[in-house]
Design a protein around this motif. Structure first.
Motif: not given
Length: 540
Positions: A251-270
């Protein structure tokens, strides 16, 4: 002759069952009073706990007990409980009573009456008796078929000291053994430290939901053990969700938090759509965070909140979500050292280290090589639907090498698993023979050398270099070097030839009525022109 113990009954006043006024109350079955009307029981003292609002009922019950059993000393205790259906309040009040009460188990025996009181009170009395805060047996009473005052009903005693019941004790011990075996996947491991750790984990698995921290080198079996802990917990209905495993090193960078805690649509590019995240996937299940020391500090802070509160914010969201998961963390790093270096949060380490265990590497568990070899062969056979067999000579050669200093096992059980997979795949008609084993040993040696390490049998400071010339070693097969290195090393650690023999032939000597281990070692050394005393003198 010992003086018989006094009998003391402790119970809670039944505001309904024990109540009654006028002469007709004697026609009603009142448990606390009826117990003192039993023809075969003498109760020396009765302790009645009651609420402040039931003082009149308690006083009348006391009078009726004394009327039925004049020799009984009846004492009333007022309980300060606002809500008799509140488990916390009732337990606290009864616990305080148990702590204050002057129990004298040498002179008195105690019967804990659980027929009266609310169901909550009965549960609390059971728990306090089981934990021996109330050092007695449970007393259960029941009414007669006809409540006309002609019979006091029936009673029975239950001793919660299960150690007194051989059948229960045997069943309990068998259950513990099954739990331990399940954690080891049925592998009959012999390493004392590992077995001791598994014994403790088998208890923790069914008694605690707190995080567990598994430490140890890569390939030592942390993921395997986490999976087995999950299966044991689920079998005991402590978990209903999934086993979710993630290697935090991936897990690296912004993807680490997203992978663990999830994200909402539009939270970051992609982030084109909502993502639940691994923590929510582990709801009511078990989350295994391998290499937890690789997490960034921000993710560590979010994880701490999720562990403590079971709630967290997905990336880019203002709304908290919930996930009730149990956690097992794995690491091959020294987290305490990382805390001092500022790489790991001290509060997170404090939260996950309640149950901390260090798994020994394979090189520290060489006595477990044989059972793990058998397990891996059985696993491969089951997966391929073909029986894989290793003949005795090939097996002996492989295990002698595997237990020798020449076998580095730098990848621990991953190396062993890969080795067995290669041999089983290449086995002709499912039979692993000596040439195949010798080829695999050479492959392992090359692989470890490629990683920058030399087998002990080839190191320049090898003990064999003090016993043989360079030319003699060059003319000696690698297999002979490896085996001889082990034997010589054991001889150097042993005070006598007999002691060396007992160490080298520990497994086979147990199966023989008579053994001459010293002679076996002496004859083996003679093949190379060596003697026990010569070896010890050469390295002094």
């Amino acid at each position: 002759m010992d003086k018989p113990k006094k009998r003391v009954m402790i119970g809670i006043l039944g505001s309904q069952l024990d109540a009654g006024r006028g002469a007709k109350r004697w026609e009603k079955w009142r448990p606390t009073v009826a117990m003192h009307q039993q023809n075969d029981v003498i109760i020396d003292r009765t302790e009645i706990l009651h609420a402040a609002s039931h003082q009149q009922i308690a006083a009348l019950v006391r009078e009726d007990i004394i009327s039925s059993s004049p020799t009984t000393d009846v004492r009333l205790h007022e309980m300060q409980v606002k809500d008799p259906w509140d488990l916390g309040q009732v337990y606290a009040a009864l616990f305080d009573f148990a702590q204050r009460y002057p129990f004298d188990t040498e002179r008195e025996e105690y019967w804990i009456h659980i027929t009266t009181g609310t169901h909550v009170a009965q549960i609390c009395l059971f728990l306090l008796t089981e934990a021996r805060y109330l050092p007695g047996v449970l007393l259960q009473t029941s009414p007669p078929r006809r409540q006309d005052g002609s019979s006091p009903g029936h009673y029975g005693l239950i001793d919660l000291d299960l150690s007194r019941y051989d059948q229960v004790a045997v069943r309990h011990q068998s259950e513990l053994q099954e739990q331990r075996s399940q954690l080891k996947a049925g592998i009959p491991t012999r390493n004392t430290a590992f077995n001791r750790m598994v014994d403790e984990l088998s208890l923790i698995a069914v008694r605690s939901s707190a995080p567990v921290l598994l430490m140890g080198p890569t390939g030592a079996g942390k993921s395997f053990l986490a999976q087995r802990l999950y299966e044991l917990k689920k079998q005991r209905h402590q978990l209903s969700g999934a086993f979710v495993e993630v290697n935090c090193a991936t897990l690296h960078g912004d993807g680490a938090a997203s992978a663990l805690f999830g994200h909402v649509r539009g939270a970051y590019t992609g982030a084109a759509q909502d993502r639940a995240g691994l923590l929510r996937s582990a709801h009511r299940g078990l989350l295994f965070l391998d290499e937890i020391g690789e997490l960034g500090l921000d993710e560590q802070a979010m994880l701490l909140k999720a562990i403590e509160e079971k709630r967290f914010y997905p990336v880019g969201s203002d709304t908290e979500v919930q996930s009730d998961f149990q956690l097992i963390a794995g690491t091959n790093r020294n987290l305490a050292q990382d805390v001092r270096a500022g790489r790991f949060r001290e509060d997170l380490l404090a939260r996950i280290k309640l149950w901390t265990y260090t798994l020994p590497g394979l090189s520290e568990r060489r006595e477990d090589l044989a059972p793990n070899l058998d397990y891996l062969l059985e696993q491969f056979s089951a997966q391929q639907g073909q029986r894989i067999h290793m003949n005795k000579e090939a097996r002996d050669i492989y295990l002698r090498f595997a237990a020798s200093p020449a076998a580095l096992w730098s990848g621990n059980f991953r190396d062993l698993s890969a080795s067995v997979t290669r041999m089983a795949t290449l086995a002709n008609q499912g039979r692993i023979d000596t040439p195949l084993v010798q080829h695999e040993i050479q492959r392992l040696q090359r692989d470890w050398q490629a990683l920058g390490a030399e087998p002990a049998a080839l190191q320049t400071d090898s003990v064999l270099s003090k016993l043989f010339s360079e030319q003699q070693l060059a003319d000696m097969d690698l297999f002979d070097q490896t085996q001889l290195e082990t034997v010589v090393s054991v001889c150097l650690k042993s005070a006598s030839l007999s002691e060396a023999g007992r160490t080298l032939f520990a497994a086979s000597r147990a199966r023989k009525a008579q053994s001459n281990d010293a002679d076996r070692v002496r004859k083996y050394l003679m093949k190379f022109g060596l003697q026990f005393e010569q070896i010890r003198a050469a390295v002094q």
